[in-house]
Enzyme design. Structure first.
Site, short mmCIF file in Angstrom:
data_model
loop_
_atom_site.label_atom_id
_atom_site.label_comp_id
_atom_site.label_asym_id
_atom_site.label_seq_id
_atom_site.Cartn_x
_atom_site.Cartn_y
_atom_site.Cartn_z
N ASN A 73 0.89 -1.16 0.00
CA ASN A 73 0.00 0.00 0.00
C ASN A 73 0.93 1.21 0.00
OD1 ASN A 73 -1.76 2.09 0.29
ND2 ASN A 73 -2.92 1.18 1.98
N ALA A 76 -0.05 7.75 -0.92
CA ALA A 76 -0.06 8.79 -1.95
C ALA A 76 1.04 8.59 -3.00
CB ALA A 76 0.08 10.16 -1.30
N HIS A 79 0.38 7.45 -6.67
CA HIS A 79 -0.03 8.35 -7.75
C HIS A 79 1.10 9.22 -8.27
CE1 HIS A 79 -3.75 6.98 -6.02
NE2 HIS A 79 -3.49 7.60 -4.88
N ASP A 86 9.76 1.68 -10.68
CA ASP A 86 11.01 1.10 -11.18
C ASP A 86 11.58 0.07 -10.20
OD1 ASP A 86 10.78 2.69 -13.40
OD2 ASP A 86 12.38 4.09 -12.85
N LEU A 100 -6.98 0.61 0.98
CA LEU A 100 -8.20 0.48 1.77
C LEU A 100 -9.39 1.06 1.01
CD1 LEU A 100 -5.95 1.76 4.36
CD2 LEU A 100 -7.58 0.16 5.29
N SER A 101 -9.20 2.23 0.43
CA SER A 101 -10.31 2.91 -0.26
C SER A 101 -10.32 2.52 -1.73
CB SER A 101 -10.14 4.43 -0.12
OG SER A 101 -8.96 4.87 -0.76
N ARG A 110 -6.43 10.47 -7.93
CA ARG A 110 -6.17 9.14 -7.35
C ARG A 110 -6.50 8.00 -8.32
NH1 ARG A 110 -5.36 10.31 -1.78
NH2 ARG A 110 -6.59 12.11 -1.18
#
Ligand code: DQA
Length: 145
Positions: A73, A76, A79, A86, A100-101, A110
Site C-alpha cells: 500500500n 499517496a 499516484h 522502477d 483500503l479505499s 487518485r
C-alpha cells in the site's frame, strides 16, 4: 511463503486519519489480522511502514531473494512515484497493490496508479479487508509458482 507487507506515508495514522474514508482500524490491527491469516497458512510475515519514499524503494530492492510476494500500500506515492514503479519492476518480486479505499471512486488524481502496470494485480475498496484479501491472493500466486 515469505510475505513482505509495505505501507507508505500516513498509514501509521490509520484509526485516527479520515475515519469516514479509511475506517477506525489501526495499522497494528491490520498487522495482527495479516499475521493471523498468514500464520494459518504457514506463511511468514515482515510488516513495515515508512513515510519516506526512498526507504520504501530500498525495502523493495532488498526483497529480491528474501520475499516471495510483496503486498504494497504505497499511499499517496501510488499516484506520483516513478521510483517505486522502477523498484517493483527491477526487483522482480511479484507485488500486489493494496488500498483500503476505492481509489477509482475518489478524486481524479487518485484514479491513476503509476505502479499498477508493474504489479500482479490491485485490491482496493474493501477497507482493512483489502489486506487479508491480498494475503489470499499472494497464497494463490505463490502456489502456482
Ligand atoms: C490509500 C489511497 C491513496 O490515494 C491515499 O493517498 C492513501 C491511502 C488507501 O489505502 O486507500 O494514503 O493508499
Amino acid at each position: 511463503m515469505k510475505l513482505l507487507v509495505l505501507n507508505g506515508p500516513n498509514l501509521n495514522l490509520l484509526g485516527q486519519r479520515e475515519p469516514d474514508i479509511y475506517g477506525r482500524t489501526t495499522l497494528a490491527d491490520i498487522e495482527q489480522s495479516v499475521r493471523e491469516l498468514a500464520g494459518k497458512h504457514g506463511a511468514e510475515v515482515d510488516f513495515r511502514q515508512s513515510n519516506l519514499e526512498g526507504e520504501l524503494v530500498t525495502w523493495i530492492q532488498e526483497a529480491r531473494g528474501n520475499a516471495d510476494v510483496i503486498l504494497l500500500n504505497a499511499g499517496a506515492y501510488t499516484h506520483t512515484s516513478v521510483a517505486l514503479r522502477d523498484a517493483i519492476s527491477g526487483t522482480g518480486v511479484p507485488t500486489i497493490e493494496v488500498h483500503l479505499s476505492n481509489i477509482h471512486a475518489r478524486e481524479e488524481f487518485r484514479h491513476k496508479s503509476l505502479i499498477a502496470a508493474v504489479c500482479k494485480g490491485q485490491i482496493c475498496g474493501f477497507g482493512a479487508a483489502s489486506y487479508t484479501l491480498a494475503v489470499h491472493a499472494s497464497l494463490s500466486i505463490s502456489s502456482k509458482k
